[in-house]
Design a protein around this motif. Structure first.
Motif, PDB file in Angstrom:
ATOM      1  N   UNK A   1       0.846  -1.188   0.000  1.00  0.00           N
ATOM      2  CA  UNK A   1       0.000   0.000   0.000  1.00  0.00           C
ATOM      3  C   UNK A   1       0.885   1.242   0.000  1.00  0.00           C
ATOM      4  N   UNK A   2       0.537   2.213  -0.793  1.00  0.00           N
ATOM      5  CA  UNK A   2       1.278   3.467  -0.847  1.00  0.00           C
ATOM      6  C   UNK A   2       0.876   4.350   0.323  1.00  0.00           C
ATOM      7  N   UNK A   3       1.829   5.185   0.777  1.00  0.00           N
ATOM      8  CA  UNK A   3       1.544   6.087   1.892  1.00  0.00           C
ATOM      9  C   UNK A   3       0.383   7.017   1.561  1.00  0.00           C
ATOM     10  N   UNK A   4       0.227   7.381   0.304  1.00  0.00           N
ATOM     11  CA  UNK A   4      -0.823   8.317  -0.096  1.00  0.00           C
ATOM     12  C   UNK A   4      -2.216   7.707   0.022  1.00  0.00           C
ATOM     13  N   UNK A   5      -2.279   6.377   0.166  1.00  0.00           N
ATOM     14  CA  UNK A   5      -3.574   5.711   0.252  1.00  0.00           C
ATOM     15  C   UNK A   5      -4.094   5.768   1.686  1.00  0.00           C
ATOM     16  N   UNK A   6      -4.621   6.917   2.057  1.00  0.00           N
ATOM     17  CA  UNK A   6      -5.114   7.082   3.414  1.00  0.00           C
ATOM     18  C   UNK A   6      -6.479   6.422   3.570  1.00  0.00           C
ATOM     19  N   UNK A   7      -6.790   6.101   4.803  1.00  0.00           N
ATOM     20  CA  UNK A   7      -8.087   5.512   5.112  1.00  0.00           C
ATOM     21  C   UNK A   7      -9.207   6.447   4.674  1.00  0.00           C
ATOM     22  N   UNK A   9      -9.292   8.871   2.441  1.00  0.00           N
ATOM     23  CA  UNK A   9      -9.423   8.978   0.984  1.00  0.00           C
ATOM     24  C   UNK A   9     -10.142   7.756   0.421  1.00  0.00           C
ATOM     25  N   UNK A  10      -9.754   6.584   0.876  1.00  0.00           N
ATOM     26  CA  UNK A  10     -10.379   5.360   0.376  1.00  0.00           C
ATOM     27  C   UNK A  10     -11.817   5.213   0.852  1.00  0.00           C
ATOM     28  N   UNK A  11     -12.096   5.607   2.089  1.00  0.00           N
ATOM     29  CA  UNK A  11     -13.467   5.553   2.598  1.00  0.00           C
ATOM     30  C   UNK A  11     -14.370   6.490   1.792  1.00  0.00           C
ATOM     31  N   UNK A  12     -13.866   7.679   1.487  1.00  0.00           N
ATOM     32  CA  UNK A  12     -14.651   8.620   0.684  1.00  0.00           C
ATOM     33  C   UNK A  12     -14.906   8.051  -0.711  1.00  0.00           C
ATOM     34  N   UNK A  41     -10.465  -2.167  -4.529  1.00  0.00           N
ATOM     35  CA  UNK A  41      -9.143  -1.651  -4.152  1.00  0.00           C
ATOM     36  C   UNK A  41      -9.239  -0.722  -2.941  1.00  0.00           C
ATOM     37  N   UNK A  42     -10.229   0.157  -2.928  1.00  0.00           N
ATOM     38  CA  UNK A  42     -10.405   1.075  -1.799  1.00  0.00           C
ATOM     39  C   UNK A  42     -10.719   0.300  -0.521  1.00  0.00           C
ATOM     40  N   UNK A  43     -11.553  -0.730  -0.627  1.00  0.00           N
ATOM     41  CA  UNK A  43     -11.888  -1.547   0.541  1.00  0.00           C
ATOM     42  C   UNK A  43     -10.641  -2.243   1.093  1.00  0.00           C
ATOM     43  N   UNK A  44      -9.839  -2.804   0.217  1.00  0.00           N
ATOM     44  CA  UNK A  44      -8.610  -3.483   0.653  1.00  0.00           C
ATOM     45  C   UNK A  44      -7.673  -2.514   1.370  1.00  0.00           C
ATOM     46  N   UNK A  45      -7.567  -1.295   0.837  1.00  0.00           N
ATOM     47  CA  UNK A  45      -6.714  -0.293   1.469  1.00  0.00           C
ATOM     48  C   UNK A  45      -7.253   0.112   2.834  1.00  0.00           C
ATOM     49  N   UNK A  46      -8.571   0.267   2.962  1.00  0.00           N
ATOM     50  CA  UNK A  46      -9.176   0.585   4.259  1.00  0.00           C
ATOM     51  C   UNK A  46      -8.920  -0.550   5.251  1.00  0.00           C
ATOM     52  N   UNK A  47      -9.125  -1.762   4.818  1.00  0.00           N
ATOM     53  CA  UNK A  47      -8.929  -2.920   5.694  1.00  0.00           C
ATOM     54  C   UNK A  47      -7.478  -3.011   6.156  1.00  0.00           C
ATOM     55  N   UNK A  48      -6.536  -2.741   5.260  1.00  0.00           N
ATOM     56  CA  UNK A  48      -5.122  -2.779   5.616  1.00  0.00           C
ATOM     57  C   UNK A  48      -4.798  -1.721   6.668  1.00  0.00           C
TER      58      UNK A  48
END
Length: 62
Positions: A1-7, A9-12, A41-48
């Motif tokens: 996951x990239x640092x820019x992938x904030x929770x 941002x992905x939740x929105x 992809x957004x869900x996976x990033x939030x879960x991570x």
């Protein structure tokens, strides 16, 4: 996951996709495929991010 992938941002992104799908009378199948991919992809990033916080707080230890 990239640092820019904030929770946040992905939740929105998930909220935006859900609203678009809900408000659509006749979904565009091609657009739907893209939205599902983006939502996955957004869900996976939030879960991570949630798992990382749980680990940092020691909440997932058995």
């Amino acid at each position: 996951m990239r640092k820019a992938d904030s929770y946040t941002k992905n939740y929105q992104k998930l909220k935006q996709i859900a609203e678009t799908m809900r408000d659509s009378d006749e979904p565009d199948i091609d657009g739907l495929v893209k939205m599902v991919g983006e939502a996955t992809e957004a869900y996976k990033n939030c879960q991570a991010r949630i798992e990382a916080v749980e680990k940092a707080l020691g909440l997932n230890e058995k």
